[in-house]
Design an enzyme around this catalytic site. Sequence first.
Site, PDB file in Angstrom:
ATOM      1  N   ALA A  25       0.727  10.401  -5.485  1.00  0.00           N
ATOM      2  CA  ALA A  25       0.004  11.147  -5.628  1.00  0.00           C
ATOM      3  C   ALA A  25       0.357  12.563  -6.060  1.00  0.00           C
ATOM      4  CB  ALA A  25      -1.873  11.805  -5.664  1.00  0.00           C
ATOM      5  N   ARG A  37      -7.335  13.354  -1.878  1.00  0.00           N
ATOM      6  CA  ARG A  37      -8.011  13.248  -0.581  1.00  0.00           C
ATOM      7  C   ARG A  37      -7.335  14.317   0.358  1.00  0.00           C
ATOM      8  NH1 ARG A  37      -5.396   8.107  -0.220  1.00  0.00           N
ATOM      9  NH2 ARG A  37      -6.037   6.291   0.056  1.00  0.00           N
ATOM     10  N   GLN A 102       2.193   4.569  -6.973  1.00  0.00           N
ATOM     11  CA  GLN A 102       0.241   4.217  -6.784  1.00  0.00           C
ATOM     12  C   GLN A 102      -0.279   4.886  -7.196  1.00  0.00           C
ATOM     13  OE1 GLN A 102       0.608   4.774  -1.864  1.00  0.00           O
ATOM     14  NE2 GLN A 102       2.389   6.055  -2.743  1.00  0.00           N
ATOM     15  N   HIS A 120      -1.862  -0.044  -7.880  1.00  0.00           N
ATOM     16  CA  HIS A 120      -3.061   0.392  -7.934  1.00  0.00           C
ATOM     17  C   HIS A 120      -3.805   0.381  -9.172  1.00  0.00           C
ATOM     18  CE1 HIS A 120      -2.479   2.882  -3.677  1.00  0.00           C
ATOM     19  NE2 HIS A 120      -2.304   1.293  -3.207  1.00  0.00           N
ATOM     20  N   CYS A 128     -14.086  -7.882 -18.352  1.00  0.00           N
ATOM     21  CA  CYS A 128     -15.298  -8.698 -17.892  1.00  0.00           C
ATOM     22  C   CYS A 128     -15.277  -8.762 -16.558  1.00  0.00           C
ATOM     23  CB  CYS A 128     -15.936  -9.224 -19.105  1.00  0.00           C
ATOM     24  SG  CYS A 128     -17.100 -10.100 -18.768  1.00  0.00           S
ATOM     25  N   CYS A 153     -19.915  -5.809 -21.031  1.00  0.00           N
ATOM     26  CA  CYS A 153     -19.348  -6.612 -22.257  1.00  0.00           C
ATOM     27  C   CYS A 153     -20.575  -6.794 -23.486  1.00  0.00           C
ATOM     28  CB  CYS A 153     -18.839  -8.089 -21.514  1.00  0.00           C
ATOM     29  SG  CYS A 153     -18.118  -9.021 -22.602  1.00  0.00           S
ATOM     30  N   ASN A 219       9.206  15.505  -0.519  1.00  0.00           N
ATOM     31  CA  ASN A 219       7.527  15.836  -0.404  1.00  0.00           C
ATOM     32  C   ASN A 219       7.430  16.789  -0.159  1.00  0.00           C
ATOM     33  OD1 ASN A 219       6.193  12.953  -0.790  1.00  0.00           O
ATOM     34  ND2 ASN A 219       7.377  12.580   1.077  1.00  0.00           N
TER      35      ASN A 219
END
Length: 243
Positions: A25, A37, A102, A120, A128, A153, A219
Amino acid sequence: MDEECVERAAGMILEARQVVALTGAGISVESGIPDFRSPGGLWTRYDPLLYGTYESFVSHPERFYEMAQELNPLLDDAKPNPAHYALAELERLGKCRAVITQNIDNLHQKAGSAEVVELHGTHRSGHCMRCGRKFSLEEMRALGSEADGVARCPDDRATIKPDVVLFGEPLDSRVLSRAAELATTSDLMLVVGCSLEVYPAAALPEYTKRRKGKLIFINIAYTHQDHLADLLCLGMAGEILPA
C-alpha cells in the site's frame, strides 16, 4: 533522501541478474490512495469484520458495496507516481522481471508494467457467485441496484463479487504459485511500500533470502523484517526509486 543509500541500491540492481519487486500500500499512498490500516484509512471507518470478510460479503454484500462507493472514486482518479513508472522502466530495460503487488489499484499496469502478479486480486472485474459469469468494472457499475447498490447477475440475479481477495478468502493458487516462483528464482527483491504484516505476501522476501538472494527495502517506516534486508532505504518510494 539518503544519496549513499540510493547509490548502493542502483549498484545492487545493476549487478543483479534477476530482479523482482514486491509492492504494498505504501507505494500508492503517493498517488492519493491511503493505506487502509493507517490513521484515517478505510478500516478506521469501516469495521473489516463487517465490511471486509468473505463471510460478511456472502451474508451482507450491500455493506461491501457501500464501502466501495467511497473507495471507487479514489481508485478511478489515482494516477501512477514516479515509483510506479520507475519499476516499469526497470522492466523495459530488462532488469525487473515482474511486479508482485498486494494492491488492487491497477497503477502498475497504468504505468506500463507488463507482468503484474496481483496477490489480492483486482477491483476492475468481478464474477457471478452462482454461474461464474465474468463482468468488467463498467458492467458491474451498470448492474448496481438502486435499492442497495449490489450488482447482480442478469442471468440468475445472484450477487456479483468483485475479484478482490477478502479476509478469510484464499488467494488464487496460480497467482500465489507464480509469486513464489518469482521470489525463489530472483537474486534481488525490491520490497517497496510494504509493512510485511500480511501473509502469505510477507513470507516472499524470506523465499528470496533462503536462495541466497538479496533484499532492498524501500519504506517510510521500519518493519519487523528489516533484519533480513541487505539494504534499507527509509523514505518515499517516489523519490528513491527514480533516482
